[in-house]
Design a protein around this motif. Structure first.
Motif, mmCIF file in Angstrom:
data_model
loop_
_atom_site.group_PDB
_atom_site.id
_atom_site.type_symbol
_atom_site.label_atom_id
_atom_site.label_comp_id
_atom_site.label_asym_id
_atom_site.label_seq_id
_atom_site.Cartn_x
_atom_site.Cartn_y
_atom_site.Cartn_z
ATOM 1 N N ASP A 1 -2.452 58.915 -43.789
ATOM 2 C CA ASP A 1 -1.055 58.820 -44.192
ATOM 3 C C ASP A 1 -0.062 59.092 -43.075
ATOM 4 O O ASP A 1 1.151 59.089 -43.312
ATOM 5 C CB ASP A 1 -0.767 59.722 -45.406
ATOM 6 C CG ASP A 1 -1.159 61.165 -45.173
ATOM 7 O OD1 ASP A 1 -1.502 61.521 -44.035
ATOM 8 O OD2 ASP A 1 -1.113 61.950 -46.143
ATOM 9 N N ASN A 2 -0.525 59.322 -41.842
ATOM 10 C CA ASN A 2 0.389 59.437 -40.701
ATOM 11 C C ASN A 2 0.765 58.079 -40.120
ATOM 12 O O ASN A 2 1.765 57.948 -39.417
ATOM 13 C CB ASN A 2 -0.218 60.301 -39.590
ATOM 14 C CG ASN A 2 -0.074 61.785 -39.867
ATOM 15 O OD1 ASN A 2 0.809 62.196 -40.619
ATOM 16 N ND2 ASN A 2 -0.946 62.585 -39.276
ATOM 17 N N THR B 1 0.500 57.580 -35.078
ATOM 18 C CA THR B 1 1.373 56.973 -36.080
ATOM 19 C C THR B 1 1.478 55.461 -35.904
ATOM 20 O O THR B 1 1.551 54.726 -36.896
ATOM 21 C CB THR B 1 2.775 57.589 -36.023
ATOM 22 O OG1 THR B 1 3.317 57.421 -34.707
ATOM 23 C CG2 THR B 1 2.737 59.078 -36.363
ATOM 24 N N SER C 1 4.793 52.304 -48.770
ATOM 25 C CA SER C 1 5.962 52.128 -47.892
ATOM 26 C C SER C 1 6.024 50.742 -47.251
ATOM 27 O O SER C 1 7.008 50.414 -46.588
ATOM 28 C CB SER C 1 5.967 53.196 -46.790
ATOM 29 O OG SER C 1 6.065 54.486 -47.334
ATOM 30 N N GLU D 1 4.623 51.190 -42.915
ATOM 31 C CA GLU D 1 5.818 50.394 -43.196
ATOM 32 C C GLU D 1 5.692 48.950 -42.751
ATOM 33 O O GLU D 1 6.274 48.050 -43.362
ATOM 34 C CB GLU D 1 7.041 51.027 -42.517
ATOM 35 C CG GLU D 1 7.391 52.414 -43.041
ATOM 36 C CD GLU D 1 8.545 53.039 -42.284
ATOM 37 O OE1 GLU D 1 9.050 52.399 -41.324
ATOM 38 O OE2 GLU D 1 8.953 54.159 -42.635
ATOM 39 N N SER E 1 0.012 55.715 -47.134
ATOM 40 C CA SER E 1 1.253 55.745 -47.916
ATOM 41 C C SER E 1 2.520 55.646 -47.072
ATOM 42 O O SER E 1 3.597 55.374 -47.611
ATOM 43 C CB SER E 1 1.301 57.013 -48.767
ATOM 44 O OG SER E 1 1.176 58.171 -47.962
ATOM 45 N N ASN E 2 2.426 55.872 -45.762
ATOM 46 C CA ASN E 2 3.603 55.772 -44.888
ATOM 47 C C ASN E 2 3.599 54.529 -44.004
ATOM 48 O O ASN E 2 4.469 54.376 -43.147
ATOM 49 C CB ASN E 2 3.728 57.033 -44.015
ATOM 50 C CG ASN E 2 4.111 58.252 -44.833
ATOM 51 O OD1 ASN E 2 5.127 58.249 -45.520
ATOM 52 N ND2 ASN E 2 3.288 59.289 -44.780
ATOM 53 N N THR F 1 2.325 54.629 -39.479
ATOM 54 C CA THR F 1 3.557 53.961 -39.913
ATOM 55 C C THR F 1 3.580 52.481 -39.539
ATOM 56 O O THR F 1 4.299 51.697 -40.163
ATOM 57 C CB THR F 1 4.798 54.642 -39.313
ATOM 58 O OG1 THR F 1 4.699 54.627 -37.882
ATOM 59 C CG2 THR F 1 4.914 56.089 -39.796
#
Length: 326
Positions: A92-93, A63, A139, A118, A115-116, A95
């Motif tokens: 998509d894992n 992540t 995100s 941040e 998509s995740n 972050t």
């Protein structure tokens, strides 16, 4: 006799076993025509000529991605300098991403649809952000583009719908490319450096939360629909250095109250009369929420009167023309 046959069989198998062992070693550290594929910390790299390129994930459960500045393999040090095109596409894992300062280029679509994702820390020596690098990173909330960057390619941050703050520290970048911030609907503030000369088509299309933007004084060109759909934008000052305004560049900017433009129409000193010489040409031909229709007239070379309807913001009350007027 039986023992002799067994010994003979063993001798015959030895070269085959050796070849199998070599093949296993090569699989563990694969060599391609470009270099050695090497895994470290769940991330794959390609090694060659004392440099390493980030290729993507081996462990798709990671992540938080932290790329080292240096890798050591077989006693040789490799400096990590590039992120390969599509390296982390659809991961998509992920972050967060931290990239080392010696990376100079991030390839096309490297983080597309993460998509995740941040947060991302970009390298201080980064030169190129490739096409669609962070596209659909929905995100991602903020980004600082370092001073070293010379090029941000098309759609680099498009559809980052939660991106609300962008700081461009580079003072050597010349172009905000087509679709760069397309669909960044929460983008409120952005600092555009004084070195920028071109804002591409749809560069800020549908940045519906953008309330203000300061354009550099040496800007030369604003692309078609560059600020189309910026429904929170209340004022804009387009500097007198601009010689080309793309059609519909302020289309659907329903909150506009005052604008400053260097000339009327989309091009400075056009050779003949056309729809591009009309004030409404920087707005819309189609009805938009918060707009009103105006009818404008021009006379093409045939001297036949031509009427055109445009939709301009209802609240637009002040227009300043700073340079030559058509």
């Amino acid at each position: 006799m039986i023992m002799r046959n067994i010994k003979m069989t063993t001798l015959l198998l030895r070269p085959y076993c050796y070849r199998v062992a070599v093949s296993i070693v090569l699989l563990l550290c694969c060599t391609t025509s470009y270099g050695i594929i090497y895994s470290n910390g769940g991330i794959k790299y390609e090694l060659g000529n004392n440099t390493a390129t980030v290729c993507g994930l081996e462990d798709f459960n990671l992540t938080d991605i932290v790329i080292p500045s240096m890798l050591t393999y077989n006693g040789i040090d490799y400096t990590v300098t590039l992120v390969q095109s599509m390296a982390f596409k659809n991961c998509d894992n992920i972050t967060s991403v931290v990239l080392p300062n010696n990376i100079i280029s991030i390839g096309e679509s490297a983080f597309l649809n993460c998509s995740n994702l941040e947060s991302v820390v970009l390298p201080t020596n980064l030169e190129t952000i490739g096409e669609s690098v962070f596209r659909y990173c929905s995100s991602l909330q903020s980004v600082v583009i370092p001073k070293s960057v010379t090029s941000i390619r098309e759609s680099a941050f498009s559809h980052c719908k939660n991106l609300d703050n962008v700081k461009i520290e580079s003072d050597i970048i010349r172009t905000i490319d087509n679709d760069t911030f397309y669909g960044c609907e929460k983008l409120r503030t952005i600092t555009i450096p004084s070195s920028v000369e071109t804002i591409g088509s749809c560069a800020f299309y549908c940045c519906s939360s953008l309330q203000e933007i300061e354009l550099p004084k040496q800007l030369k060109s604003v692309g078609e629909r560059a600020f189309s759909g910026c429904t929170s934008l209340k004022s804009i000052e387009i500097p007198s250095s601009v010689t080309n305004l793309g059609r519909y560049c302020l289309e659907g900017c329903s909150a506009l109250e005052n604008i400053s433009i260097p000339f009327v129409g989309t091009e400075l000193n056009p050779e003949s009369s056309s729809g591009n010489t009309l004030f409404g040409s920087i707005f819309s031909r189609s009805e938009c929420p918060g707009s009103k229709e105006i009818i404008q007239v021009y006379y093409p070379s045939s001297s036949v009167e031509t009427r055109v309807g445009y939709y301009i913001p209802t609240g637009l009350s002040k227009v300043k023309v700073t340079g030559s007027s058509n």
